[in-house]
Design a protein around this motif. Structure first.
Motif, short mmCIF file in Angstrom:
data_model
loop_
_atom_site.label_atom_id
_atom_site.label_comp_id
_atom_site.label_asym_id
_atom_site.label_seq_id
_atom_site.Cartn_x
_atom_site.Cartn_y
_atom_site.Cartn_z
N GLU A 137 1.61 13.82 -3.64
CA GLU A 137 2.45 12.69 -3.25
C GLU A 137 1.97 12.29 -1.86
OE1 GLU A 137 6.82 13.79 -4.62
OE2 GLU A 137 5.63 15.56 -4.14
N THR A 138 1.53 11.04 -1.71
CA THR A 138 0.97 10.60 -0.44
C THR A 138 1.79 9.46 0.13
OG1 THR A 138 -1.23 11.20 -1.21
CG2 THR A 138 -1.12 9.73 0.70
N HIS A 139 2.19 9.62 1.39
CA HIS A 139 2.90 8.54 2.07
C HIS A 139 1.90 7.74 2.88
CE1 HIS A 139 6.31 11.22 1.18
NE2 HIS A 139 6.98 10.09 1.09
N THR A 140 1.70 6.49 2.50
CA THR A 140 0.81 5.65 3.29
C THR A 140 1.66 4.64 4.03
OG1 THR A 140 0.53 4.16 1.42
CG2 THR A 140 -1.15 5.83 1.72
N GLN A 141 1.45 4.59 5.33
CA GLN A 141 2.18 3.60 6.13
C GLN A 141 1.48 2.26 6.00
OE1 GLN A 141 3.26 4.80 10.13
NE2 GLN A 141 2.96 2.69 10.81
N LEU A 142 2.25 1.23 5.65
CA LEU A 142 1.65 -0.09 5.41
C LEU A 142 1.42 -0.82 6.73
CD1 LEU A 142 3.71 -1.00 2.23
CD2 LEU A 142 1.39 -0.06 2.38
N THR A 143 0.42 -1.70 6.72
CA THR A 143 -0.02 -2.35 7.97
C THR A 143 0.78 -3.59 8.34
OG1 THR A 143 -1.67 -3.44 6.60
CG2 THR A 143 -2.43 -1.57 7.92
N THR A 144 2.02 -3.70 7.91
CA THR A 144 2.81 -4.88 8.31
C THR A 144 3.15 -4.80 9.80
OG1 THR A 144 4.82 -3.71 7.70
CG2 THR A 144 3.88 -5.16 6.04
N GLU A 191 14.08 4.81 -10.42
CA GLU A 191 13.83 4.67 -11.85
C GLU A 191 12.75 3.64 -12.15
OE1 GLU A 191 17.52 4.85 -14.40
OE2 GLU A 191 18.33 5.19 -12.40
N ILE A 192 12.75 2.53 -11.43
CA ILE A 192 11.74 1.50 -11.71
C ILE A 192 10.93 1.22 -10.43
CG2 ILE A 192 11.31 -0.78 -12.70
CD1 ILE A 192 14.08 -0.68 -13.93
N PRO A 193 9.77 1.88 -10.29
CA PRO A 193 8.93 1.64 -9.11
C PRO A 193 8.10 0.37 -9.27
CG PRO A 193 7.94 3.30 -10.52
CD PRO A 193 9.21 2.89 -11.19
N VAL A 194 7.62 -0.16 -8.16
CA VAL A 194 6.88 -1.43 -8.21
C VAL A 194 5.50 -1.25 -8.85
CG1 VAL A 194 6.17 -1.16 -5.78
CG2 VAL A 194 6.07 -3.41 -6.85
N VAL A 195 4.85 -0.12 -8.63
CA VAL A 195 3.52 0.13 -9.20
C VAL A 195 3.62 1.28 -10.20
CG1 VAL A 195 1.16 0.90 -8.68
CG2 VAL A 195 2.32 -0.69 -7.13
N ALA A 242 3.59 4.26 -7.75
CA ALA A 242 3.60 4.10 -6.30
C ALA A 242 4.83 3.26 -5.99
CB ALA A 242 2.33 3.41 -5.81
N HIS A 243 5.65 3.75 -5.09
CA HIS A 243 6.87 3.00 -4.81
C HIS A 243 7.05 2.71 -3.32
CE1 HIS A 243 8.23 7.29 -4.81
NE2 HIS A 243 8.75 6.90 -3.66
N LEU A 244 7.77 1.64 -3.05
CA LEU A 244 8.04 1.23 -1.67
C LEU A 244 9.26 1.98 -1.16
CD1 LEU A 244 7.53 -2.61 -2.10
CD2 LEU A 244 6.26 -1.14 -0.49
N GLU A 245 9.22 2.37 0.10
CA GLU A 245 10.40 3.00 0.70
C GLU A 245 10.31 2.89 2.22
OE1 GLU A 245 10.19 7.00 -0.85
OE2 GLU A 245 8.98 7.69 0.83
N ILE A 287 2.58 7.31 -3.07
CA ILE A 287 1.69 7.29 -4.23
C ILE A 287 1.71 8.67 -4.89
CG2 ILE A 287 -0.69 6.90 -4.97
CD1 ILE A 287 -0.87 5.30 -2.15
N VAL A 288 2.13 8.73 -6.14
CA VAL A 288 2.34 10.02 -6.82
C VAL A 288 1.36 10.19 -7.98
CG1 VAL A 288 4.05 11.47 -8.00
CG2 VAL A 288 4.81 9.79 -6.29
N THR A 289 0.69 11.34 -8.00
CA THR A 289 -0.27 11.59 -9.10
C THR A 289 0.36 12.47 -10.18
OG1 THR A 289 -1.17 13.73 -8.41
CG2 THR A 289 -2.09 11.77 -7.35
N GLU A 290 -0.28 12.48 -11.33
CA GLU A 290 -0.02 13.52 -12.33
C GLU A 290 -0.60 14.83 -11.78
OE1 GLU A 290 1.63 13.21 -15.03
OE2 GLU A 290 1.63 11.08 -15.50
#
Ligand code: ADP
Ligand code: MG
Length: 518
Positions: free
Chosen positions: A34-41, A120-124, A152-155, A184-187
């Motif tokens: 599970e990877t937390h990527t900080q977005l560049t906004t 329950e419903i992630p964007v990606v 991959a979900h926004l939070e 971002i979550v992998t199997e």
């Protein structure tokens, strides 16, 4: 409210039979990330406060981030844009409509009492990350690996507790609260620490390549949680422990290796593994349990009534797709077919956008894509890593903007026999260290060749005369060559090179010698 966990694929359970990675003391290693990527906004995910790193505590938090009563979150379109870009980069489905949920838990750095996330419903949804495992030796075919993404979900990120600056109490800094994250979550598809690190590096490359994350691991912009379990081949998946917040590739490898050894030792001693969240301590090289792991049900997720479903039109997705730059894997494939490069070379040259772009400029300018590839791989990349540059810094920045032109100029001087490869290497070193001294790249290369006296002998007449002298002075060698001794031939070439102070072209010397000796 329903507490159904997000869709996960039971592929790993189904393929419980055949181990796909190296066994460690008879155990198969299973890893999911599970990877937390900080977005560049520029601003936060639900407020207009700045996301810039390093400000004085609590100077970059708005009413929303402080969770003042009545403050309402407003979705940042830029964060959604970046989530779409990521989804497209990994071939995932972009949900037409996804839902923000409240993940309820208490923590001093989370004054709302809940984190806004997607459940329950992630964007990606879905997608894959493909990469090569590091090769074990040169010339070896690279092993390709595919890791499937679950989602991959926004939070929003939480704030920070400050324990060090106070005695008998802690401070709370909410500058980081509300920073947009894409988790971002992998199997559980990885089978060794080597694969796990290779996956993390590829993911880091993708998010920095498309520019949705600055990739700065020290500042926490890209942090990985590694879920690790072990099992006997053929058995059901074992219980996992989650190593939190790995923010360097080196620690990642060390932490997973330690954790695998620890779990095997426990099992061998007859102890069951407890699901837990652990931290890696780089000083001791050990992982330590932080808390036993919560289940999804503990968080009492429910849709956040302050935020409507996130609706993404197909037009938005298609517009984004049409505007995205070529992705690393696609570019590597094109380098292979268009320039005839090997897997290995194409992979190396697409290690960052800056390098890929520079290489291609040099390939086009020199019209020698393979030679340009050699120069980038054997000279530019090592120089770059020696200079401790961040991977996303382009070569151009380090060598000045005309780096590809300089490389192309060097290649053309090798091709037209002005200098040897060895001499070119010398010129390269100087170009690197004195890069601002000349104007035109070609002038610069030629000026250095001149200044260092590296020009090869191009006058065949002059060279023939030197060779005649060498032959006359080395009668014994000449006789041995005539008797079929190849080593004696090398000695003659060596003598001729010495006589020309290394400025002759060795191939030409060889040819002339052969001609003269019949
Ligand atoms: P949670 O969100 O509670 O942490 P998930 O089921 O979403 O749990 O899984 C989180 C991560 O753990 C995923 O990357 C998944 O691939 C990985 N994972 C799940 N089961 C195992 C296991 N037995 N061994 C290793 N990794 C696992
Ligand atoms: Mg987790």
């Amino acid at each position: 409210m329903s507490q159904t966990p997000p869709p996960t694929n039971s592929f790993a359970q189904m393929q419980a039979g055949r181990p796909t990675g190296p066994l460690v003391q008879g155990y198969e290693v299973i890893i999911g990330f599970e990877t937390h990527t900080q977005l560049t906004t520029q601003s936060k995910i639900f407020s207009r406060a700045s996301t810039a790193f390093g400000a004085e505590p609590n100077t970059q938090a708005s009413a929303v981030d402080f969770a003042l009563p009545g403050a309402l979150p407003v979705m940042n379109k830029g964060a959604v844009q970046r989530a779409i870009e990521f989804g497209l980069a990994v071939g995932a489905h972009i949900a037409e409509s996804s839902v923000f949920a409240r993940k309820n838990y208490f923590y001093p750095d989370l004054p709302k009492g809940y984190q806004i996330s997607q459940f329950e419903i992630p964007v990606v949804q879905g997608g894959t990350v493909e990469f090569f495992l590091p090769s074990t030796g040169s010339g070896q075919a690279l092993e390709k690996k595919t890791v499937r993404l679950v989602r991959a979900h926004l939070e929003e990120d939480a704030g920070k507790s400050l324990h060090e600056d106070f005695i008998g109490m802690s401070g709370i800094d909410l500058n980081r609260a509300g920073t947009p994250l894409l988790e971002i979550v992998t199997e559980p598809d990885m089978r060794s620490s080597l694969e796990a690190v290779a996956y993390a590096k590829e993911l880091h490359k993708i998010v920095t390549w498309i520019g949705i994350c600055d990739g700065n691991m020290q500042e926490g912009s890209f942090r990985c949680d590694a879920n690790v379990s072990v099992r006997k081949p053929g058995a059901e998946l074992g219980t996992r422990r989650e190593i939190k917040n790995l923010n360097s590739f080196k620690f990642m490898q060390q932490a997973i290796d330690y954790e695998v050894r620890w779990q095997i030792e426990q099992l061998e001693d007859g102890h069951a593994i407890q699901q837990a969240t652990v931290l890696f301590d780089p000083d001791t090289g050990e992982t330590r349990s932080m808390r036993t792991k919560e289940d999804a049900a503990d968080y009492r997720y429910f849709p956040d009534p302050d935020l409507p479903p996130l609706v993404i039109s197909r037009e938005w997705v298609e517009k984004t797709r049409s505007e995205m730059k070529e992705l690393p894997r696609a570019m590597a494939a094109r380098f292979r077919s268009q320039y005839g490069l090997s897997d290995y070379d194409a992979n190396q040259l697409t290690s960052s956008w800056g390098i890929a772009k520079d290489y291609e400029d040099a390939a086009k300018l020199s019209k020698e894509p393979k030679l340009a590839a050699n120069w980038y791989i054997n000279a530019v990349l090592p120089a770059l890593s020696a200079s401790d540059a961040l991977p996303e810094v382009s070569v151009a920045k380090l060598m000045s903007d005309d780096a590809p032109a300089k490389i192309a100029a060097l290649i053309s001087r090798i091709s037209d026999n002005t200098i040897s490869n060895k001499a070119a290497k010398q010129v390269f070193e100087l170009l690197w260290s004195r890069n601002a001294t000349f104007a035109e790249p070609v002038t610069q290369v030629d000026a250095l060749i001149e200044q260092l006296g590296l020009k090869q002998m191009s006058d065949t007449g002059e060279l023939e005369k030197i060779i005649d002298d060498v032959l006359a002075a080395n009668v014994k060698n000449v006789e041995e060559v005539k008797a079929g001794n190849a080593k004696a031939m090398n000695a003659l070439v060596g003598q001729a090179m010495k006589a020309t102070k290394g400025k002759a072209n060795p191939t030409q010397v060889n040819e002339l010698l052969k001609k003269k000796l019949g």
